[in-house]
Design an enzyme around this catalytic site. Structure first.
Site, PDB file in Angstrom:
ATOM      1  N   GLY A  23     -15.941   9.316   6.716  1.00 25.05           N
ATOM      2  CA  GLY A  23     -15.279  10.048   7.798  1.00 25.05           C
ATOM      3  C   GLY A  23     -13.861   9.562   7.952  1.00 25.05           C
ATOM      4  O   GLY A  23     -13.505   8.469   7.509  1.00 25.05           O
ATOM      5  N   VAL A  26      -7.777  10.644  13.059  1.00 21.42           N
ATOM      6  CA  VAL A  26      -6.326  10.583  12.985  1.00 21.42           C
ATOM      7  C   VAL A  26      -5.901   9.146  12.743  1.00 21.42           C
ATOM      8  O   VAL A  26      -4.904   8.872  12.104  1.00 21.42           O
ATOM      9  CB  VAL A  26      -5.705  11.105  14.302  1.00 21.42           C
ATOM     10  CG1 VAL A  26      -4.199  11.193  14.179  1.00 21.42           C
ATOM     11  CG2 VAL A  26      -6.285  12.456  14.636  1.00 21.42           C
ATOM     12  N   SER A  27      -6.713   8.236  13.241  1.00 22.27           N
ATOM     13  CA  SER A  27      -6.266   6.853  13.239  1.00 22.27           C
ATOM     14  C   SER A  27      -6.932   5.959  12.205  1.00 22.27           C
ATOM     15  O   SER A  27      -6.481   4.851  11.984  1.00 22.27           O
ATOM     16  CB  SER A  27      -6.524   6.253  14.616  1.00 22.27           C
ATOM     17  OG  SER A  27      -7.877   6.437  14.946  1.00 22.27           O
ATOM     18  N   SER A  29     -10.051   5.359   8.806  1.00 17.52           N
ATOM     19  CA  SER A  29     -11.063   5.839   7.854  1.00 17.52           C
ATOM     20  C   SER A  29     -12.348   5.079   8.119  1.00 17.52           C
ATOM     21  O   SER A  29     -12.306   3.909   8.497  1.00 17.52           O
ATOM     22  CB  SER A  29     -10.622   5.562   6.421  1.00 17.52           C
ATOM     23  OG  SER A  29      -9.574   6.425   6.091  1.00 17.52           O
ATOM     24  N   ASP A 139     -12.989  12.304  25.732  1.00 17.31           N
ATOM     25  CA  ASP A 139     -12.895  13.011  24.452  1.00 17.31           C
ATOM     26  C   ASP A 139     -14.277  13.451  23.974  1.00 17.31           C
ATOM     27  O   ASP A 139     -14.637  13.283  22.808  1.00 17.31           O
ATOM     28  CB  ASP A 139     -12.204  12.116  23.415  1.00 17.31           C
ATOM     29  CG  ASP A 139     -11.530  12.952  22.323  1.00 17.31           C
ATOM     30  OD1 ASP A 139     -11.317  14.168  22.539  1.00 17.31           O
ATOM     31  OD2 ASP A 139     -11.225  12.392  21.267  1.00 17.31           O
TER      32      ASP A 139
HETATM   33  N1  LIG Z   1     -20.734   4.798  12.795  1.00 21.25           N
HETATM   34  C1  LIG Z   1     -20.458   5.857  12.047  1.00 21.25           C
HETATM   35  N2  LIG Z   1     -21.342   6.290  11.137  1.00 21.25           N
HETATM   36  C2  LIG Z   1     -21.066   7.379  10.383  1.00 21.25           C
HETATM   37  N3  LIG Z   1     -19.942   8.104  10.478  1.00 21.25           N
HETATM   38  C3  LIG Z   1     -19.034   7.724  11.370  1.00 21.25           C
HETATM   39  C4  LIG Z   1     -19.246   6.586  12.200  1.00 21.25           C
HETATM   40  N4  LIG Z   1     -18.168   6.454  13.006  1.00 21.25           N
HETATM   41  C5  LIG Z   1     -17.344   7.451  12.697  1.00 21.25           C
HETATM   42  N5  LIG Z   1     -17.840   8.224  11.728  1.00 21.25           N
HETATM   43  C6  LIG Z   1     -17.198   9.408  11.127  1.00 21.25           C
HETATM   44  O1  LIG Z   1     -15.819   9.167  11.006  1.00 21.25           O
HETATM   45  C7  LIG Z   1     -15.056  10.125  11.735  1.00 21.25           C
HETATM   46  C8  LIG Z   1     -13.818   9.481  12.320  1.00 21.25           C
HETATM   47  O2  LIG Z   1     -14.166   8.407  13.184  1.00 21.25           O
HETATM   48  P1  LIG Z   1     -13.511   8.206  14.602  1.00 21.25           P
HETATM   49  O3  LIG Z   1     -13.743   9.441  15.408  1.00 21.25           O
HETATM   50  O4  LIG Z   1     -13.991   6.946  15.174  1.00 21.25           O
HETATM   51  O5  LIG Z   1     -11.987   8.069  14.197  1.00 21.25           O
HETATM   52  P2  LIG Z   1     -10.766   8.461  15.078  1.00 21.25           P
HETATM   53  O6  LIG Z   1      -9.539   8.164  14.305  1.00 21.25           O
HETATM   54  O7  LIG Z   1     -10.905   7.810  16.410  1.00 21.25           O
HETATM   55  O8  LIG Z   1     -11.000  10.025  15.166  1.00 21.25           O
HETATM   56  P3  LIG Z   1     -10.381  11.122  16.107  1.00 21.25           P
HETATM   57  O9  LIG Z   1      -9.418  10.421  16.963  1.00 21.25           O
HETATM   58  O10 LIG Z   1      -9.759  12.073  15.185  1.00 21.25           O
HETATM   59  O11 LIG Z   1     -11.551  11.720  16.826  1.00 21.25           O
HETATM   60  C9  LIG Z   1     -16.026  10.661  12.785  1.00 21.25           C
HETATM   61  O12 LIG Z   1     -15.692  11.963  13.186  1.00 21.25           O
HETATM   62  C10 LIG Z   1     -17.354  10.602  12.054  1.00 21.25           C
HETATM   63  O13 LIG Z   1     -17.534  11.765  11.282  1.00 21.25           O
END
Ligand SMILES: Nc1ncnc2c1ncn2[C@@H]1O[C@H](COP(=O)(O)OP(=O)(O)OP(=O)(O)O)[C@@H](O)[C@H]1O
Length: 669
Positions: A23, A26-27, A29, A139
């Site tokens: 996954g 924005v911030s 991987s 969110d």
């Molecule tokens: N514990 C996990 N297990 C499996 N997949 C995950 C997990 N945590 C996050 N992901 C995947 O990774 C993606 C990005 O993670 P996350 O939302 O924490 O990042 P972010 O940069 O905060 O995203 P955004 O701000 O765009 O919502 C999630 O939408 C999900 O699909």
């Protein structure tokens, strides 16, 4: 309640083996990984700290929240530590991925009702816990609802959550424009009186629709249009024709959440008792119904990424079409929105002006008509929604939204002034933008920063390199250096205008995540005069302080219909000032009416009130009137502060009571 694992997760990157990427936001991987000493599969979120200098406070708070929460429906961090210039957050691996990804892979039309009921019940339990502990998630959306291989549901992503018990600057963060536009509650957009837990209930309602249809309402529209539609249209809901497959109780649940007045929305606690949740099943049902037959998460993620790349190539010629971009970003589960006001207007102008209902929202116009017709909807309780929005009826026979710049400009008198001020004050609506950057330039540049490239599953070089500095414990220290001031103590997206700045420093690059140097395709697309791009967007209350409005006159102003800026540069130059004056005028009038009503209640001068309100059609003319007006304003401000303080104290009290009673019950045992 699930107990916090006693396992000690190592704080050393060498103890983990990173597998494929599953996954990205924005911030960061996210990778599937093995915790070698514990022989346990985990997920590791890798954030590049070098790219998020300005947002370390935000990251620290996200990690803190993730480490402190303790509820089976919330994604908890096992631990976190730095590895080189990356922050690694180790968490349970949610093999099903997010609901958004599941829908995009296998349920493009959304889920069946029992699945939705089961998912929403679990999410609501998480919200009850968060709200009870004074947190607003801010969110809630399908992209942040994760499922593990057994069907267990966890709400994730505390990147923008806020604490109701914060005081001072942090408390002010609740007056902050934060979230993802389609899911954002009107009061969050409006910025008039701050907001509270009820903002999550609105997002929860939008998420319910998202799970039902496979996409959130208005998801196809550019952000400005989303703002306008959310503020001006009737709240979205389930449609009586299109959504026949859903029960009355589901329609009621959605309508209950999507009421514009936050006070009329139920608390999460109360919502959990809604009869809709009788349709919910044990979570194993989710594993059987929506996870069965799905490819492993990493493969699905790769496929979605490939689709996204295809979409990018296919639409390269149509780069200006922001709908496509919004869609693509939506597919990825993130929202890299562009918030330059001029660009937003250009985006809004790109929505076809043919009156054809949007393919994503084929029923918007119809829905509004339906919902305006109280006679047609009372059975399912939606009439109350229309009743909450008396202004809706007058708009129902108009097209929804604003299909060109002129529409936008002419809509200003009826548009709540604050959001637009927020946009004007904060989204880089500078002279430079207007003069140096044509709408076409903006179009060409915007919204494409997050295109991905490179093979999925390949690990970032920097993710495993330079494993020098480790923090002990799961939290980043409070003294974690932050090179720039962070307004509100929350994520603060300072404005940057050029890609070079954006890519190398500042919170934008943090939310933007990827270093464009790894992505030539993206680079191409984002060369040149770049306008603001953000993940979730955020405007602080400080940003929208009246400072910028100081030059606005308060008297009534009549404004001639505006011409498109590029046709008349003089008009374009004075237009912002005229809009500002006009907004001020209508805003002040509204405020005065409110104040008079307030004074009327306080002093019981009922008989005189009608005249008084009428007299407000004109601004205060005598100095006596002005004095009185300022006195009333001051009174109201101090009252507001007192009420807020009281609420804070009440909540603290409530919290303490809860802690006491749980301690007492533990002692009894
Ligand atoms: N514990 C996990 N297990 C499996 N997949 C995950 C997990 N945590 C996050 N992901 C995947 O990774 C993606 C990005 O993670 P996350 O939302 O924490 O990042 P972010 O940069 O905060 O995203 P955004 O701000 O765009 O919502 C999630 O939408 C999900 O699909």
């Amino acid at each position: 309640m699930e107990h916090v694992s006693e396992k000690r997760f190592p704080l050393n990157a060498k103890d983990y083996k990173l597998y494929e990427e599953v996954g990205e936001g924005v911030s960061a991987s996210v990778y599937r990984a093995l915790c070698i000493p514990l022989n346990e599969i985990v997920a590791i979120k890798v954030l590049d700290l070098e790219k998020c200098n300005n947002d370390l406070d935000g990251i620290r708070r996200e990690v803190q929240t993730m480490s402190l929460i303790d509820h089976p429906n919330l994604l908890r961090a096992h631990c976190s530590f730095t590895a080189g210039h990356n922050l690694w957050v180790v968490m349970p691996y949610m093999a099903g991925g997010s609901c958004l990804h599941i829908m995009k892979s296998a349920f493009p039309e959304g889920f069946e009702e029992p699945v939705i009921a089961t998912l929403l019940r679990e999410v609501l339990k998480a919200l009850v816990y968060l709200h009870d502990h004074g947190h607003i998630h801010r969110d809630v959306k399908a992209g942040n609802i994760l499922i593990d291989s057994n069907g267990a549901v966890k709400l994730a992503d505390f990147g923008v959550s806020a604490c109701m018990f914060d005081t001072g600057d942090r408390q002010r963060s609740r007056n902050t424009f934060v979230g993802t536009p389609c899911w954002m509650a009107p009061e969050v957009m409006q910025q008039l009186h701050g907001y509270d837990f009820k903002a999550d209930i609105w997002s929860f309602g939008i998420t319910a629709l998202e799970l039902a249809h496979g996409h959130a309402p208005f998801s196809k529209y550019p952000p400005m249009k989303v703002l306008l539609m959310t503020l001006q249209n009737a709240p979205p809901g389930l449609d009586y024709e299109r959504d026949k497959r859903f029960s009355k109780s589901f329609k009621e649940l959605v309508a209950t959440c999507l009421v514009k007045d936050p006070k009329k929305r139920p608390s999460s606690d109360k919502l959990l008792k809604h009869h809709f949740f009788k349709h919910a099943r044990p979570v194993e049902y989710l594993a059987r119904t929506i996870l069965e037959g799905l490819a492993p998460l990493g493969d699905r993620f790769r496929t979605l990424k490939a689709k996204e790349a295809d979409l990018l190539v296919q639409n390269k010629a149509l780069y200006e079409d922001k709908d496509q971009l919004s869609q693509k970003e939506y597919i990825r589960g993130i929202s890299a929105w562009n918030f330059n006001l001029e660009d937003l207007k250009s985006q809004a102008a790109l929505i076809p002006d043919d009156g054809t209902p949007n393919a994503e929202e084929p029923d918007i116009d119809k829905k509004q008509k339906d919902r305006s017709d109280d006679g047609r909807v009372p059975a399912d309780g939606l009439s109350s929604v229309s009743a909450n929005h008396p202004d809706v009826a007058s708009r129902l026979d108009k097209e929804d939204g604003f299909n060109n710049i002129q529409d936008l400009e002419s809509s200003l008198p009826s548009f709540p002034s604050k959001p637009l001020q927020a946009l004007k004050g904060c989204f880089d609506v500078g002279e430079e933008d207007v003069t140096n950057t044509s709408p076409r330039d903006l179009d060409t540049d915007s919204g494409r920063s997050n295109e991905t490239s490179g093979p999925s599953g390949s690990l970032p070089q920097n993710a495993i390199a330079q494993q020098k500095k480790f923090l002990s414990g799961s939290l980043l220290p409070d003294t974690f250096p932050s090179s720039k001031k962070v307004i509100d103590g929350d994520r603060d997206y300072l404005q940057t205008k050029y890609s070079s700045e954006r890519n190398h420093s500042g919170p934008l690059s943090y939310r933007q995540k990827r270093d464009n140097t790894n992505h030539p395709l993206v680079d191409d697309a984002s060369e040149g005069a770049i306008v603001q791009r953000k993940g979730r967007f955020k405007v602080t209350s400080a940003d929208i302080s009246p400072m910028g409005q100081a030059n606005c006159a308060y008297g009534p102003v009549s404004v001639a219909p505006a011409s498109p800026p590029n046709q008349n540069p003089v008009a374009a130059a004075i237009l912002p000032s005229l809009q500002c004056i006009l907004q001020q005028n209508s805003f002040q009038r509204e405020e005065l009416i409110k104040l008079i009503k307030y004074a009327e209640q306080s002093y019981g001068k009922n008989a005189e009130s009608a005249d008084a309100v009428e007299s407000l059609q004109a601004p205060p003319v005598t100095s006596r009137e002005r004095d009185l007006y300022f006195q009333v304003v001051q009174l109201q401000q101090s009252l507001g502060t007192l009420v807020e303080e009281l609420q804070r104290q009440k909540m603290k009290n409530h919290q303490l009571e809860k802690q006491l009673s749980s301690m007492a019950s533990k002692l009894e045992k």
